[in-house]
Design an enzyme around this catalytic site. Structure first.
Site, PDB file in Angstrom:
ATOM      1  N   ILE A 179       0.798  -0.796   0.095  1.00 65.54           N
ATOM      2  CA  ILE A 179       0.234   0.230  -0.123  1.00 65.54           C
ATOM      3  C   ILE A 179       1.405   1.578   0.006  1.00 65.54           C
ATOM      4  O   ILE A 179       2.018   1.405   1.240  1.00 65.54           O
ATOM      5  CB  ILE A 179      -0.578   0.240   1.212  1.00 65.54           C
ATOM      6  CG1 ILE A 179      -1.569  -1.408   1.012  1.00 65.54           C
ATOM      7  CG2 ILE A 179      -2.177   1.676   0.857  1.00 65.54           C
ATOM      8  CD1 ILE A 179      -2.487  -1.443  -0.384  1.00 65.54           C
ATOM      9  N   GLY A 259      -6.855   6.324 -12.769  1.00 68.55           N
ATOM     10  CA  GLY A 259      -5.768   5.892 -11.902  1.00 68.55           C
ATOM     11  C   GLY A 259      -4.931   5.307 -12.840  1.00 68.55           C
ATOM     12  O   GLY A 259      -3.072   6.008 -13.017  1.00 68.55           O
ATOM     13  N   LEU A 356      23.708   5.407 -23.423  1.00 68.25           N
ATOM     14  CA  LEU A 356      25.121   5.804 -23.058  1.00 68.25           C
ATOM     15  C   LEU A 356      25.821   4.706 -22.947  1.00 68.25           C
ATOM     16  O   LEU A 356      27.105   5.137 -22.138  1.00 68.25           O
ATOM     17  CB  LEU A 356      24.008   6.194 -21.871  1.00 68.25           C
ATOM     18  CG  LEU A 356      23.987   7.692 -22.042  1.00 68.25           C
ATOM     19  CD1 LEU A 356      22.771   7.877 -21.915  1.00 68.25           C
ATOM     20  CD2 LEU A 356      24.086   8.205 -19.911  1.00 68.25           C
ATOM     21  N   GLY A 357      25.537   3.558 -23.297  1.00 69.14           N
ATOM     22  CA  GLY A 357      26.991   2.512 -23.032  1.00 69.14           C
ATOM     23  C   GLY A 357      27.553   1.834 -21.790  1.00 69.14           C
ATOM     24  O   GLY A 357      26.398   2.044 -20.872  1.00 69.14           O
ATOM     25  N   GLU A 388      -1.606  -0.281 -10.561  1.00 68.81           N
ATOM     26  CA  GLU A 388      -3.170   0.230 -10.649  1.00 68.81           C
ATOM     27  C   GLU A 388      -3.446  -0.847 -11.965  1.00 68.81           C
ATOM     28  O   GLU A 388      -4.230  -0.315 -13.211  1.00 68.81           O
ATOM     29  CB  GLU A 388      -2.599   1.272 -11.041  1.00 68.81           C
ATOM     30  CG  GLU A 388      -2.408   1.904  -9.835  1.00 68.81           C
ATOM     31  CD  GLU A 388      -2.349   3.636  -9.496  1.00 68.81           C
ATOM     32  OE1 GLU A 388      -3.744   4.233 -10.203  1.00 68.81           O
ATOM     33  OE2 GLU A 388      -1.651   4.408  -9.259  1.00 68.81           O
TER      34      GLU A 388
HETATM   35  C1  LIG Z   1       4.971  -0.030  -5.605  1.00 70.24           C
HETATM   36  C2  LIG Z   1       4.018  -1.189  -5.561  1.00 70.24           C
HETATM   37  C3  LIG Z   1       3.245   0.502  -5.604  1.00 70.24           C
HETATM   38  C4  LIG Z   1       1.710   0.092  -5.275  1.00 70.24           C
HETATM   39  N1  LIG Z   1       0.712   0.634  -4.878  1.00 70.24           N
HETATM   40  C5  LIG Z   1      -0.510  -0.355  -4.345  1.00 70.24           C
HETATM   41  C6  LIG Z   1      -1.852   0.466  -3.814  1.00 70.24           C
HETATM   42  O1  LIG Z   1      -1.345   1.706  -3.189  1.00 70.24           O
HETATM   43  N2  LIG Z   1      -2.491   0.449  -3.116  1.00 70.24           N
HETATM   44  C7  LIG Z   1      -3.038  -1.021  -3.652  1.00 70.24           C
HETATM   45  O2  LIG Z   1      -4.285  -1.032  -3.566  1.00 70.24           O
HETATM   46  N3  LIG Z   1      -2.348  -1.962  -4.484  1.00 70.24           N
HETATM   47  C8  LIG Z   1      -0.732  -1.421  -4.749  1.00 70.24           C
HETATM   48  N4  LIG Z   1       0.278  -1.640  -5.189  1.00 70.24           N
HETATM   49  C9  LIG Z   1      -0.473  -3.513  -5.817  1.00 70.24           C
HETATM   50  C10 LIG Z   1      -0.457  -3.657  -7.406  1.00 70.24           C
HETATM   51  O3  LIG Z   1      -1.539  -3.046  -7.716  1.00 70.24           O
HETATM   52  C11 LIG Z   1       0.032  -5.846  -7.959  1.00 70.24           C
HETATM   53  O4  LIG Z   1       1.351  -5.525  -7.014  1.00 70.24           O
HETATM   54  C12 LIG Z   1      -0.979  -5.416  -8.889  1.00 70.24           C
HETATM   55  O5  LIG Z   1      -2.223  -5.198  -9.352  1.00 70.24           O
HETATM   56  C13 LIG Z   1      -0.360  -6.584  -9.335  1.00 70.24           C
HETATM   57  O6  LIG Z   1      -0.887  -8.154  -7.991  1.00 70.24           O
HETATM   58  P1  LIG Z   1      -0.186  -9.267  -7.202  1.00 70.24           P
HETATM   59  O7  LIG Z   1       1.248  -7.925  -7.482  1.00 70.24           O
HETATM   60  O8  LIG Z   1      -1.290  -9.967  -6.669  1.00 70.24           O
HETATM   61  O9  LIG Z   1       0.012  -9.901  -9.053  1.00 70.24           O
HETATM   62  P2  LIG Z   1      -1.166 -11.392  -9.040  1.00 70.24           P
HETATM   63  O10 LIG Z   1      -2.624 -10.575  -9.284  1.00 70.24           O
HETATM   64  O11 LIG Z   1      -0.608 -12.366  -8.746  1.00 70.24           O
HETATM   65  O12 LIG Z   1      -0.433 -11.249 -11.081  1.00 70.24           O
HETATM   66  C14 LIG Z   1       0.752 -12.204 -11.166  1.00 70.24           C
HETATM   67  C15 LIG Z   1       0.602 -11.520 -12.773  1.00 70.24           C
HETATM   68  O13 LIG Z   1       0.063 -12.618 -13.128  1.00 70.24           O
HETATM   69  C16 LIG Z   1      -0.658 -12.125 -14.691  1.00 70.24           C
HETATM   70  N5  LIG Z   1      -2.776 -12.378 -14.210  1.00 70.24           N
HETATM   71  C17 LIG Z   1      -3.294 -12.315 -13.209  1.00 70.24           C
HETATM   72  N6  LIG Z   1      -4.528 -12.745 -13.888  1.00 70.24           N
HETATM   73  C18 LIG Z   1      -4.292 -13.024 -15.674  1.00 70.24           C
HETATM   74  C19 LIG Z   1      -4.810 -13.621 -16.357  1.00 70.24           C
HETATM   75  N7  LIG Z   1      -6.724 -13.417 -16.312  1.00 70.24           N
HETATM   76  N8  LIG Z   1      -4.374 -13.237 -17.240  1.00 70.24           N
HETATM   77  C20 LIG Z   1      -3.123 -12.831 -17.362  1.00 70.24           C
HETATM   78  N9  LIG Z   1      -2.254 -13.049 -16.901  1.00 70.24           N
HETATM   79  C21 LIG Z   1      -3.045 -12.975 -15.660  1.00 70.24           C
HETATM   80  C22 LIG Z   1      -0.577 -10.724 -13.922  1.00 70.24           C
HETATM   81  O14 LIG Z   1      -0.518  -9.682 -15.018  1.00 70.24           O
HETATM   82  C23 LIG Z   1       0.738 -10.796 -13.477  1.00 70.24           C
HETATM   83  O15 LIG Z   1       1.726 -10.488 -14.571  1.00 70.24           O
HETATM   84  C24 LIG Z   1       1.236  -1.768  -5.739  1.00 70.24           C
HETATM   85  C25 LIG Z   1       2.181  -2.820  -5.886  1.00 70.24           C
HETATM   86  C26 LIG Z   1       3.880  -2.066  -5.875  1.00 70.24           C
HETATM   87  C27 LIG Z   1       4.751  -3.118  -6.861  1.00 70.24           C
END
Ligand SMILES: Cc1cc2nc3c(=O)[nH]c(=O)nc-3n(C[C@H](O)[C@H](O)[C@H](O)COP(=O)(O)OP(=O)(O)OC[C@H]3O[C@@H](n4cnc5c(N)ncnc54)[C@H](O)[C@@H]3O)c2cc1C
Length: 409
Positions: A179, A259, A356-357, A388
């Site tokens: 978060i 967003g 920039l190598g 997002e």
């Molecule tokens: C720096 C950072 C800031 C963040 N800030 C916030 C925040 O403020 N609030 C908040 O709520 N969240 C936040 N997040 C969470 C972020 O939104 C999630 O990490 C993101 O939505 C992916 O969810 P996950 O990590 O659970 O991946 P997963 O949902 O487990 O997905 C893993 C992979 O599987 C793929 N995948 C999933 N379902 C499918 C499908 N049906 N078909 C094909 N591919 C699929 C995804 O695209 C991804 O590549 C943040 C994350 C980071 C890294």
């Protein structure tokens, strides 16, 4: 640490905002000047140093509040600027911040678009108590949908943070993950399961039973602090529900659509910074008796990237202007804009490192202490393809429009 030089800004040489509302162009100019003065000097340190709440740029957020930049997305009733095209102005603000620091742009995006926009669905009391201090920079906001086992899938069945009704209170148990702003925020707008439905509920982060974890250590965007938030029997008044209890997912998705336009704009800011770095270097560095820019390989690559930048900028602006024009949910445009711009940010950051190598791979040259920006852009760009709504999910949203939900699900 300071970057050794700032490359010339090429956006205006190639891109002309002539068709945009005068208001949007004025906001771009205003934020560009602000960012050059207040964000650029901090950007290198914010991007390099380990995540630490003590280094969070509170003064910068406060300065944005004082200049009214945090009020750009909002109407005058909430203490905002009351612009005619607020989403377009918000998006160009984010591009201009991201040009120097995508971490700062992400702080702004979460604070204003996610937490701030979600609160706009709230009662006058909620908006007065939580939204107004966001606009002045006196409080930092956070927005939580993601959990250890739920993010891409936000169905009621997947969300494990549960709000149970007890008289005129909710009692919340669960855990949110990744978060943004959590280690420094005053409150979070959290997506919770209430029976079969979902609700957005505002929780004070100093309430009994709330634990905010230490900041995560990340590849990039280090100014943007993320952490777990654990809820253990947290009592929150029912009046802290944003909108109707059963409309939580709808509010969350509408918020995330905005967003995504913000993340697309941030992608364009990163991509433009990488483009400028690459062109600056290619115009000066010599190999085989020529400047690198004299080789057609780099001319054609940069011409292609300039074209993509033009497209990416136009896509996010089209999605933003559609929203401003009353299209409640311009999901495909927002998805295309996010997908295209963030992929371009990653591509252009990689190009800048390559152009920039060896210097592209360096943070700092020991021989003379010079510092370099492309490695930071390369590290920062990647997360924009993930958060997002991952780019796979953006493709799914577009594919739904092509094939229909009966085929795509
Ligand atoms: C720096 C950072 C800031 C963040 N800030 C916030 C925040 O403020 N609030 C908040 O709520 N969240 C936040 N997040 C969470 C972020 O939104 C999630 O990490 C993101 O939505 C992916 O969810 P996950 O990590 O659970 O991946 P997963 O949902 O487990 O997905 C893993 C992979 O599987 C793929 N995948 C999933 N379902 C499918 C499908 N049906 N078909 C094909 N591919 C699929 C995804 O695209 C991804 O590549 C943040 C994350 C980071 C890294």
């Amino acid at each position: 640490m300071t970057d050794r030089r700032t490359p010339p800004r090429l956006a205006d040489q190639l891109y002309h905002d002539r068709l945009l509302p005068a208001e949007t162009r004025a906001v771009r100019a205003e934020v560009r000047a602000f960012a050059a003065e207040h964000v650029a000097p901090l950007a290198s340190d914010l991007g390099q140093l380990e995540e630490d709440p003590a280094r969070f740029p509170f003064e910068l957020v406060k300065a944005m509040g004082e200049r009214g930049l945090l009020g750009i997305p909002f109407g005058t009733a909430d203490g905002g600027r009351g612009l005619g095209q607020p989403m377009a102005a918000t998006a160009v603000t984010i591009e201009e911040l991201a040009y120097h620091s995508s971490g700062v742009a992400a702080i702004y995006d979460v604070h204003c678009i996610l937490a701030g926009h979600a609160l706009r669905h709230g009662s006058p009391r909620l908006r007065d108590r939580y939204l107004r201090p966001l606009l002045t920079g006196d409080a930092i906001g956070a927005f939580a949908t993601t959990e250890p086992d739920a993010s891409t899938d936000l169905s009621a069945a997947a969300v494990r943070t549960v709000a149970s009704r007890d008289g005129d209170h909710w009692v919340i148990d669960g855990r949110k993950r990744f978060i943004s702003n959590a280690p420094v925020a005053a409150f979070v707008v959290a997506l919770c399961r209430t029976g079969d439905a979902l609700a957005e509920i505002v929780v004070d982060l100093d309430a009994d039973g709330v634990t905010v974890g230490p900041p995560d250590r990340k590849l990039g965007n280090r100014a943007q602090l993320t952490a777990d938030i654990a809820f253990n029997q947290v009592r929150v008044p029912l009046a802290n529900t944003v909108g109707e209890p059963g409309r939580g997912l709808r509010i969350a998705l509408a918020t995330l659509t905005r967003g995504r336009i913000g993340i697309a704009a941030s992608g364009v800011g990163i991509a433009q910074a990488a483009f400028d770095e690459a062109v600056h270097h290619l115009s000066r560095r010599r190999a085989f008796g020529k400047r690198l820019g004299e080789f057609q390989h780099w001319q054609f690559l940069m011409a292609d990237r300039a074209t993509e930048l033009e497209n990416a900028r136009n896509l996010y602006l089209k999605a933003a202007l559609n929203l401003d024009d009353g299209v409640a949910f311009p999901e495909p445009e927002a998805a295309m804009a996010k997908l295209y711009a963030t992929r371009l940010a990653v591509d252009l950051a990689r190009d800048a490192v390559q152009a920039l190598g060896g210097y592209g791979f360096l943070r700092e040259l020991a021989a003379d202490g010079s510092t370099f920006t492309p490695e930071r852009l390369y590290r920062d760009a990647k997360v924009s393809e993930i958060y997002e709504g991952t780019n796979e999910i953006q493709r799914w949203i577009v594919a739904r429009e092509i094939f229909g939900r009966d085929i795509t699900g």
